[in-house]
Design an enzyme around this catalytic site. Structure first.
Site, PDB file in Angstrom:
ATOM      1  N   ASN A   1       0.848  -1.194   0.000  1.00 20.90           N
ATOM      2  CA  ASN A   1       0.000   0.000   0.000  1.00 20.90           C
ATOM      3  C   ASN A   1       0.884   1.245   0.000  1.00 20.90           C
ATOM      4  O   ASN A   1       2.108   1.153  -0.078  1.00 20.90           O
ATOM      5  CB  ASN A   1      -0.948  -0.018   1.209  1.00 20.90           C
ATOM      6  CG  ASN A   1      -0.205  -0.152   2.522  1.00 20.90           C
ATOM      7  OD1 ASN A   1       0.606   0.685   2.893  1.00 20.90           O
ATOM      8  ND2 ASN A   1      -0.481  -1.251   3.231  1.00 20.90           N
TER       9      ASN A   1
ATOM     10  N   ASP B   1      -4.533  -6.584   4.687  1.00 19.48           N
ATOM     11  CA  ASP B   1      -5.618  -7.439   5.178  1.00 19.48           C
ATOM     12  C   ASP B   1      -5.600  -8.811   4.506  1.00 19.48           C
ATOM     13  O   ASP B   1      -6.114  -9.782   5.060  1.00 19.48           O
ATOM     14  CB  ASP B   1      -6.969  -6.774   4.914  1.00 19.48           C
ATOM     15  CG  ASP B   1      -7.151  -5.501   5.729  1.00 19.48           C
ATOM     16  OD1 ASP B   1      -6.714  -5.477   6.892  1.00 19.48           O
ATOM     17  OD2 ASP B   1      -7.704  -4.528   5.189  1.00 19.48           O
TER      18      ASP B   1
ATOM     19  N   PHE C   1      -5.056   2.783  14.631  1.00 22.09           N
ATOM     20  CA  PHE C   1      -5.291   3.801  13.605  1.00 22.09           C
ATOM     21  C   PHE C   1      -6.278   3.266  12.589  1.00 22.09           C
ATOM     22  O   PHE C   1      -6.272   2.070  12.264  1.00 22.09           O
ATOM     23  CB  PHE C   1      -3.981   4.177  12.910  1.00 22.09           C
ATOM     24  CG  PHE C   1      -3.272   5.336  13.552  1.00 22.09           C
ATOM     25  CD1 PHE C   1      -3.131   6.537  12.889  1.00 22.09           C
ATOM     26  CD2 PHE C   1      -2.769   5.224  14.836  1.00 22.09           C
ATOM     27  CE1 PHE C   1      -2.492   7.612  13.481  1.00 22.09           C
ATOM     28  CE2 PHE C   1      -2.122   6.286  15.438  1.00 22.09           C
ATOM     29  CZ  PHE C   1      -1.979   7.494  14.758  1.00 22.09           C
TER      30      PHE C   1
ATOM     31  N   LYS D   1     -14.517   0.201  14.959  1.00 24.36           N
ATOM     32  CA  LYS D   1     -13.224  -0.459  15.126  1.00 24.36           C
ATOM     33  C   LYS D   1     -12.776  -0.421  16.577  1.00 24.36           C
ATOM     34  O   LYS D   1     -12.227  -1.395  17.095  1.00 24.36           O
ATOM     35  CB  LYS D   1     -12.180   0.223  14.236  1.00 24.36           C
ATOM     36  CG  LYS D   1     -10.841  -0.494  14.174  1.00 24.36           C
ATOM     37  CD  LYS D   1      -9.939   0.137  13.100  1.00 24.36           C
ATOM     38  CE  LYS D   1      -8.650  -0.646  12.945  1.00 24.36           C
ATOM     39  NZ  LYS D   1      -7.792  -0.084  11.862  1.00 24.36           N
TER      40      LYS D   1
END
Length: 401
Positions: A209, A278, A322, A336
């Site tokens: 990423n 993920d 985060f 979350k």
């Protein structure tokens, strides 16, 4: 903030030693109890009697001159000091201290003391820029020494440039500012994760990423400045790690998970800024995959949810996660926070100007499990890290666990 502080002023042999006289006077006026240690070279520029008159304390120049027979002077002074300031710090003194040489009263005291040390270099502009001097300064930084950078201007050697000892008023101001800052994380162990992960497809390709690690590295640096012992678990990035901390380099999500879980029981605070993949390819190909006609499908499998796993097994650790979102960041951040059993979540919209991956700034909202919703406007990532760490330290102090 210097009132009542026990200050050791180390004066080494440069023409700027005359400024140390004014510095002694300013420190005394600020309420500090000042003891001066001079190198033999320093006494060629200013007499010990001058510093004795200004400090109203004995001046040390010789390791073997034991002023009180019952005490070992350099050990006694080292234990006595609340802080030490080296002004002027010559290239010679910097080199000796950086390499553990203790051959006079000042250097033996420095090695024996656990007090914070401030270094105010002063020398010729070319000397200051020499790689040996710069390497020694970097080494001192890893020891936790703090620096008061030399100013620019006309030097005694005739050159104009950086190398002039900072003015006494400025040095005192810096010391007061530093002493006014408590070290709220002193004695705490802080684990920070930073950067991306790479999930390999074959020997030449991987999924990743856009994370650069800037936010996590800012947290590591600021945590150290606030007194913490810091462990930085970093994915592959191109920025240098902060000095004076333990760095564990990882690549994949699995490697980062294993490194974090290995350290978890020994830390007090976890700041998980890393952008962990993920999913990863279900199959790693030992040989480079050859391109073929038509589309390519790669089966993906879930990686370890590091924050979720921490939330399952944590005991007394304060855990900050985060959440980088592109829509409804507060809504998903609150979800979350509850799902991962974190103590706080820092959320931001990475599509917002100044808040995306790679930027030097950020715009975030801090959510904690007690209902606090605190928005921080656009500012540097260093400032964001500092403010959030202060908030975390306040919550730890208040027992908000």
């Amino acid at each position: 903030m210097l009132k009542g502080k026990k200050v050791v002023l180390g004066v080494s042999g440069g023409i700027a030693a005359y400024k140390a006289c004014a510095l002694t006077s300013k420190l005394v006026q600020a309420g500090a109890d000042v003891t001066v240690i001079m190198t033999s070279s320093a006494t060629e520029f200013v007499t010990p009697l001058t510093f004795q008159a200004l400090s109203r304390n004995p001046v040390y120049t010789d390791t073997f001159d034991e002023k009180i027979p019952e005490q070992i002077s350099h050990i006694d002074v080292a234990d006595w000091a609340d802080l030490i300031i080296l002004a002027p710090a010559t290239a010679n003194l910097i080199g000796k201290v950086a390499n553990g040489i203790a051959d006079d009263m000042l250097t033996t005291t420095l090695l024996a003391s656990e007090a914070p040390v401030y270094v105010a270099p002063a020398m010729n502009v070319h000397m200051y820029a020499h790689p040996a001097v710069q390497n020694n300064l970097k080494k001192l930084e890893t020891y936790g020494y703090r620096f008061i950078e030399p100013g620019e201007g006309y030097l005694a050697c005739g050159y104009v440039g950086k190398g002039r000892l900072e003015e006494p008023e400025t040095i005192v101001s810096v010391l007061e500012q530093q002493e006014s800052l408590s070290l709220p994380l002193k004695g705490k162990k802080v684990l920070v994760t930073a950067g991306p992960t790479r999930e390999r497809v074959d020997p030449v390709r991987f999924f990743t990423n856009f994370s650069t690690g800037k936010m996590g590295y800012a947290f590591a640096q600021k945590a150290r400045e606030l007194g913490a012992n810091v462990i930085l678990v970093s994915g592959p990035v191109t920025i240098d790690p902060p000095s004076g901390i333990k760095v564990i380099q990882t690549e994949s999500a699995q490697e980062m998970y294993e490194a974090v879980m290995k350290e978890l029981d020994n830390v007090d605070v976890v700041i998980k800024t890393a952008a962990v993949a993920d999913y990863r390819p279900a199959v790693f190909h030992d040989q480079k995959m050859k391109k073929k006609e038509g589309p390519l499908s790669i089966e993906m499998e879930r990686t370890k949810d590091i924050l979720g796993e921490i939330g399952k097994v944590k005991t007394d650790q304060f855990v900050v996660g985060f959440a980088a979102e592109t829509n409804e960041p507060i809504h998903y951040g609150k979800q979350k926070l509850a799902k991962k059993n974190a103590d706080a979540i820092v959320v931001n919209n990475v599509a917002e100007a100044g808040a995306g991956f790679g930027a030097d700034t950020n715009v975030v909202t801090y959510l904690n499990k007690h209902g606090l919703e605190w928005s921080l406007p656009l500012q540097s990532k260093e400032d964001v890290a500092h403010k959030i760490l202060i908030q975390v330290s306040d919550e730890l102090k208040d027992g908000q666990k």
